[in-house]
Structures are given as structure tokens and as C-alpha cells.
Design an enzyme around this catalytic site. Structure first.
Site, mmCIF file in Angstrom:
data_model
loop_
_atom_site.group_PDB
_atom_site.id
_atom_site.type_symbol
_atom_site.label_atom_id
_atom_site.label_comp_id
_atom_site.label_asym_id
_atom_site.label_seq_id
_atom_site.Cartn_x
_atom_site.Cartn_y
_atom_site.Cartn_z
ATOM 1 N N GLU A 269 42.943 38.187 29.205
ATOM 2 C CA GLU A 269 43.833 38.460 30.351
ATOM 3 C C GLU A 269 43.263 37.704 31.542
ATOM 4 O O GLU A 269 42.367 38.199 32.229
ATOM 5 C CB GLU A 269 43.870 39.968 30.650
ATOM 6 C CG GLU A 269 44.389 40.826 29.509
ATOM 7 C CD GLU A 269 45.898 40.766 29.367
ATOM 8 O OE1 GLU A 269 46.578 40.178 30.232
ATOM 9 O OE2 GLU A 269 46.395 41.318 28.371
ATOM 10 N N CYS A 303 45.955 39.876 39.807
ATOM 11 C CA CYS A 303 46.293 38.754 38.925
ATOM 12 C C CYS A 303 47.778 38.428 39.047
ATOM 13 O O CYS A 303 48.185 37.292 38.822
ATOM 14 C CB CYS A 303 45.922 39.074 37.486
ATOM 15 S SG CYS A 303 46.552 40.656 36.941
HETATM 16 P P1 NAD Z 1 35.312 36.746 36.668
HETATM 17 O O1 NAD Z 1 35.848 35.886 35.595
HETATM 18 O O2 NAD Z 1 34.388 36.161 37.667
HETATM 19 O O3 NAD Z 1 34.512 37.994 36.015
HETATM 20 C C1 NAD Z 1 35.142 38.851 35.084
HETATM 21 C C2 NAD Z 1 34.082 39.538 34.229
HETATM 22 O O4 NAD Z 1 33.452 38.574 33.385
HETATM 23 C C3 NAD Z 1 32.959 40.195 35.037
HETATM 24 O O5 NAD Z 1 32.647 41.437 34.440
HETATM 25 C C4 NAD Z 1 31.816 39.196 34.874
HETATM 26 O O6 NAD Z 1 30.536 39.785 35.001
HETATM 27 C C5 NAD Z 1 32.046 38.729 33.444
HETATM 28 N N1 NAD Z 1 31.424 37.447 33.095
HETATM 29 C C6 NAD Z 1 31.097 36.410 33.903
HETATM 30 N N2 NAD Z 1 30.590 35.393 33.174
HETATM 31 C C7 NAD Z 1 30.604 35.780 31.873
HETATM 32 C C8 NAD Z 1 30.231 35.160 30.648
HETATM 33 N N3 NAD Z 1 29.735 33.918 30.618
HETATM 34 N N4 NAD Z 1 30.412 35.854 29.507
HETATM 35 C C9 NAD Z 1 30.947 37.090 29.515
HETATM 36 N N5 NAD Z 1 31.321 37.745 30.650
HETATM 37 C C10 NAD Z 1 31.152 37.086 31.820
HETATM 38 O O7 NAD Z 1 36.584 37.423 37.398
HETATM 39 P P2 NAD Z 1 36.655 38.329 38.698
HETATM 40 O O8 NAD Z 1 36.366 37.510 39.907
HETATM 41 O O9 NAD Z 1 35.900 39.601 38.496
HETATM 42 O O10 NAD Z 1 38.212 38.732 38.691
HETATM 43 C C11 NAD Z 1 39.234 37.923 39.196
HETATM 44 C C12 NAD Z 1 39.934 37.154 38.100
HETATM 45 O O11 NAD Z 1 40.395 38.031 37.080
HETATM 46 C C13 NAD Z 1 41.167 36.444 38.610
HETATM 47 O O12 NAD Z 1 41.231 35.166 38.029
HETATM 48 C C14 NAD Z 1 42.313 37.314 38.120
HETATM 49 O O13 NAD Z 1 43.553 36.661 37.985
HETATM 50 C C15 NAD Z 1 41.770 37.776 36.798
HETATM 51 N N6 NAD Z 1 42.455 38.991 36.354
HETATM 52 C C16 NAD Z 1 43.380 38.871 35.354
HETATM 53 C C17 NAD Z 1 44.091 39.984 34.948
HETATM 54 C C18 NAD Z 1 45.133 39.879 33.879
HETATM 55 O O14 NAD Z 1 45.513 40.912 33.344
HETATM 56 N N7 NAD Z 1 45.626 38.699 33.533
HETATM 57 C C19 NAD Z 1 43.843 41.226 35.547
HETATM 58 C C20 NAD Z 1 42.879 41.314 36.546
HETATM 59 C C21 NAD Z 1 42.180 40.177 36.947
#
Ligand code: NAD
Length: 516
Positions: A269, A303
Site C-alpha cells: 500500500e 495517501c
Molecule cells: P516510509 O516508507 O518512510 O515508512 C513506512 C514504514 O516502513 C515505517 O514503519 C518505516 O520504519 C519502514 N521502513 C523504512 N525502511 C524500511 C526497509 N528498508 N524495510 C522495511 N521497512 C522499512 O513512509 P512514511 O513516511 O511513514 O509514510 C508516508 C507514505 O506512506 C506516503 O508515501 C503515503 O502515501 C504512504 N501511505 C500509503 C497508504 C496506502 O494505503 N496506499 C496509506 C498510508 C500511507
């Protein structure tokens, strides 16, 4: 600030949710331990330190994973409606804690109190949905081509579901995954965003009560606060049957690739770049409200936030002027104060990204109708409050093709609806989309196979704010995953086809002869 956060009852809510000044961030069903570094959670609303959390290390991770695998052996044997009963009780606990948890979401993440409460309501709704579903995990039966044979499909649990979540929905995404995982017979290990660890601990405390009251093994619900290194362990662990990842496209690409390498399952997602098309037949009053809420709600950190408005040229100026007027009336401030429309961004990094995007937009030729900027002074001590802004752009600008997680709204003009749909689709992401029109032909074209290419396509509502009953997710660089309602439960189970022969002979399929 007009009011101190203590006046909003934050201290009391933290206490009710079992949050101390210093917390351990690894939980197996409410039993806490942690041996990693300590992180601090600051509120973007007032810049105050809320509490400290000790994160988990690799050994802690292994401990909750081992507990999860052990718990799965017992949990998978419990009938699904009985597991549904656990989910029902969880939903009831959430009803009791809704005010406290909604307030913590607002305080730690920065969304408005109404949206914080709405997020907890989504958790309750998915529990209700999952309880009913626990009696409806249907498979097909089909006619065998062989006489005296019966064929059917059944669904079995997968095992351990790893949940990695983003900061902007710090509690609901976990609950969507947990409620469905549980009725399907899976156990969960959650790595929440390190930006919102206290919300995660509060959730674990709530669910731990359910486990304890029902004498369930603790390993059914594991949680570990940590950064990408812990995420990486979960993603690359062959014992995690399914990774449900919510976050940016950048990280999702790494996660998806790594899970695929080991033939694991994933639900991705990822980021969106959502547009509303406003036609000459739109109700403009509705369009303005839908666009403004979509663009500035959660300070543009959903998102599904509206990032682009594609407006028919005959109504373009009117829409632009009315938007500018509406933005002039927005109240920016503490999101716990219900008179404010817009709260802060999550942190200083997000503010920098917002400012960089404005600069890039200007450098590419964007013209700002409503200027952005960072708010300073007495009510904005955290330094995370920014002005929602509006720019006139071209769809092909590099910055417009990207998701900037902030309240920047891009306006563009179109002549023919076919061109508008092409512009709406001409971005790498494919999450949410909408058309504002009272014309049936326009609406149906937008929804047709020649219309929006997104996972969500709405008519006469904005891009943000989905209900839990539908499957939620998007196409292209949004990752293709689906969570929440409809028949999404099938992602959380493995499908098995069974053929039973109740005769005394062994006919082979396709009439193949094999006589000995
Ligand atoms: P992010 O990608 O920076 O982090 C998301 C999660 O991934 C965090 O828990 C982080 O610690 C973890 N993470 C980071 N690097 C990783 C790795 N190498 N391996 C595994 N896990 C790792 O996102 P964010 O800034 O927390 O959230 C914002 C983003 O999330 C936006 O792009 C938004 O559109 C998206 N989002 C999408 C949806 C959806 O349903 N499509 C919903 C909510 C947020």
C-alpha cells in the site's frame, strides 16, 4: 497556543492508555521487554517530548517471532467464529478507549482530533466487519469431470503476518490487518512507524487485555518498535508468510523485491498522486469543499490526499478564485482544538520536503495562487506548521509527477474530458481519483475501462476518506495491494483445491489411461 495541551486532557489519556514517561517498545501480547536504543517521541502539535521508548534489537525480534510461530500452532486450530469472538471483544475495548486513543493519535501524529477519532472508528468498523466475516470464509465447490468424485476449494491460514505501517495512519492500518489476520487464523508481528511508537504501545495494551481475558497465547499479537533494520528483518524472514506493508513507494519497492525474492506474499500500500476532475457540469459548491478537505485534511499527509485538480477551462477561473477565498479562511493551529482546520506536518524533515517541493515547482514554472510558507511564533513552537498552498502547473512537471506528503495543491486546465482523464492517469501512481459532475455520460466514462486507472474512482466525492467495506488500495506504483473490506480476506489465506474420489476405481483426469 490558545490552550495548553494539558487542557485537552492529554496527560489523563496517556495514563488511561498505559503510556509512561519511559516505555519498553517490544511486546508479545502485552509482555514488554526491549534491548535496543532509546528514541523520543515529540508531539508535532507543540514540540513537547511526550515520552521515551526503548526500541527492540535483533534478539528481541527473534523472541517475538518465536512466540508468534508457537502461538500460531494453537491459534489455527480454533474455529474461525471463535476467533471472531476475540475480534468482537477487541472492537468493544476500542469503543471504551475511543476518546483516549483518538486524542493520542491527534497529539502524537498531528491530525485533527476529529480525524483521530475517525481513525479509531475505522478500527471499530473493521472489527464489526471481521466478526461477520468469520462465519463467511467461503470456498467454491465444483463439478468434477470424473464420476464419483467431488471437488472443492478451501482456505487455510498462512501463519505469521508481518505488518509494517506508516506514521500517518498509526493505528487503523494495524487494526485492518489484525482483525482480518485473526479471523483467518493468522498471528501478527507489527513494526509500527518509529515516528508514532506511543500509538502502537497503546494499541498493544488494549489488545493484551483481550488476550488475557480469553487466556490466549501472548504470541498472537507481537509488536516491535524499531527503524528500517527491524523492518528488514521482518521482510527477509522466511517465517513471515505475508508482509503487509504501508508506506512510501521508495521503501515499498525494496520491500516488494525482497519478499518476492523468497517467494513470500506481500500486500503493498504505497504512495498516491490523487486528482479530482472538475467538469463544466460540476456542482461547484460541493467541488470546492471536496477539494479543500482532500488537499488540507491531515495537512496533506493522507495517501489519498488530493494533490491535483484538473479543471475544465470554462469554470477554471471561478474554481481558482473560490479556492483562494476558501484557503484564506482556513484556521491553522493545534489539531486538538476543534476550531482549527489544519494541524502540523509530522516533523522538520517533512517541512523541508514541503519547502523543497515549492522551490522545485517555482523553478519548473509553477505560479502560486496561494503562497506557502512556515508559520512562526507563539502558536507554532514545534516549527511543523505550514501554510496550505495552491500552484498553477502543467501535469508533466517533474514535481507534479511526485507525491509530496504536504498540503500543496496543483491546478491544471483541460478542454475535453478524454484529455482530462489522460492527464489524471498520466502519473506513476494509481491510488485514488474522483470526478465532480452532474452529467451521467461524463461520470460513466470516468468509471469505464477507458476512464480512471486507479484503485479508487469516485463520483461527486473527493479522493480521501474511504469506507472500510470496500477493498482499499491502488495500481501502478501504489503497489497493487488491497486491504480492508470486500473479499480482501483471501490475501490472508492460502487456497487449497481438494478432490475426493468415493468410488472403487481410479480414473485419471483428461481421460488418460494408465493400466497396470
Ligand atoms: P516510509 O516508507 O518512510 O515508512 C513506512 C514504514 O516502513 C515505517 O514503519 C518505516 O520504519 C519502514 N521502513 C523504512 N525502511 C524500511 C526497509 N528498508 N524495510 C522495511 N521497512 C522499512 O513512509 P512514511 O513516511 O511513514 O509514510 C508516508 C507514505 O506512506 C506516503 O508515501 C503515503 O502515501 C504512504 N501511505 C500509503 C497508504 C496506502 O494505503 N496506499 C496509506 C498510508 C500511507
Amino acid at each position: 497556543m490558545s490552550k495548553k495541551n494539558n487542557d485537552f486532557g492529554i496527560e489523563k489519556s496517556l495514563k488511561n492508555l498505559g503510556i509512561s514517561k519511559e516505555n519498553k517498545g517490544v511486546s508479545s501480547g502485552g509482555k514488554y521487554f526491549a534491548h535496543g536504543e532509546t528514541i523520543e517521541s515529540y508531539s508535532p502539535t507543540d514540540g513537547q517530548l511526550i515520552a521515551k521508548v526503548k526500541t527492540g534489537d535483533a534478539k528481541d525480534y527473534q523472541k517475538i517471532m518465536d512466540a508468534a510461530k508457537e502461538a500460531f500452532k494453537e491459534f489455527r486450530m480454533i474455529p474461525s467464529p471463535k476467533r471472531g469472538e476475540l475480534v468482537r471483544q477487541f472492537g468493544n475495548k476500542l469503543r471504551e478507549k475511543k476518546d483516549d486513543l483518538g486524542k493520542l493519535v491527534s497529539y502524537e501524529m498531528g491530525k485533527s482530533l476529529q480525524e483521530g477519532l475517525g481513525e479509531v472508528q475505522e478500527m471499530i468498523d473493521i472489527c464489526d466487519f471481521a466478526v461477520g466475516l468469520s462465519r463467511q470464509l467461503h470456498g467454491y465447490t465444483m463439478h468434477s469431470e470424473r464420476p464419483g468424485h467431488r471437488m472443492y476449494e478451501q482456505y487455510h491460514p498462512l501463519g505469521v503476518v508481518g505488518i509494517i505501517s506508516a506514521f500517518n495512519f498509526p493505528v487503523a492500518v494495524w487494526a485492518w490487518n489484525t482483525a482480518l489476520s485473526w479471523i483467518c487464523g493468522n498471528v501478527t508481528v507489527w513494526k509500527p512507524s518509529e515516528k508514532t511508537p506511543l500509538c502502537a504501545i497503546a494499541c498493544q495494551n488494549i489488545i493484551a487485555e483481550v488476550l488475557k481475558e480469553n487466556k490466549m497465547p501472548e504470541g498472537i499479537s507481537g509488536m516491535i518498535v524499531g527503524d528500517h533494520k527491524i523492518g528488514d528483518l521482518l521482510v527477509n524472514d522466511k517465517d513471515t508468510a505475508l508482509i503487509s506493508f504501508t508506506g512510501s513507494t521508495r521503501v515499498g519497492r525494496i520491500v516488494g523485491t525482497n519478499v518476492a525474492q523468497r517467494f513470500g506474499k506481500s500486500i503493498l500500500e504505497l504512495g498516491g498522486n490523487n486528482a479530482i476532475i472538475i467538469t463544466e457540469n460540476a456542482d461547484l459548491d460541493m467541488s470546492i469543499i471536496g477539494a479543500v478537505f482532500g488537499a488540507v485534511g491531515t495537512a496533506g499527509q493522507r495517501c489519498t490526499s488530493t494533490r491535483r485538480l484538473i479543471i475544465q477551462e470554462s469554470v477554471y477561473d471561478e474554481v481558482k478564485n473560490r479556492l483562494a477565498k476558501a484557503y484564506g479562511q482556513l484556521k491553522i493551529g493545534n489539531p486538538l482544538d476543534e476550531k482549527n482546520h489544519v494541524g502540523p506536518l509530522i516533523d522538520q524533515d517533512a517541512v523541508k520536503m514541503y519547502l523543497d517541493s515549492i522551490e522545485k515547482c517555482k523553478a519548473e514554472g509553477g505560479t502560486f495562487v496561494v503562497e506557502g510558507g512556515v508559520l512562526e511564533g507563539k502558536n507554532y513552537e514545534s516549527g511543523c506548521y505550514v501554510k496550505p498552498c495552491i500552484a498553477e502547473v502543467e501535469n508533466h512537471f517533474e514535481i507534479v509527477q511526485h507525491e509530496t506528503f504536504a498540503p500543496i495543491l496543483y491546478l491544471m486546465k483541460y478542454q475535453n474530458l478524454e484529455d482530462a482523464i489522460a492527464m489524471q492517469n498520466d502519473v506513476p501512481q494509481g491510488l485514488s481519483s474522483a470526478i465532480m459532475t452532474q452529467n451521467l455520460r461524463e461520470a460513466e466514462l470516468f468509471l469505464s475501462q477507458a476512464g480512471s486507472d486507479c484503485g479508487i474512482a469516485n463520483v461527486n466525492i473527493g479522493t480521501s476518506g474511504a469506507e472500510i467495506g470496500g477493498a482499499f488500495g491502488g495500481e501502478k506504483e501504489t503497489g497493487g495491494g488491497r486491504e480492508s473490506g470486500s473479499d480482501v480476506w483471501k490475501y490472508y489465506m492460502r487456497r487449497q483445491t481438494n478432490t475426493i474420489n468415493y468410488t472403487a476405481s481410479l480414473p485419471l483426469a483428461q481421460g488418460i489411461k494408465f493400466d497396470l
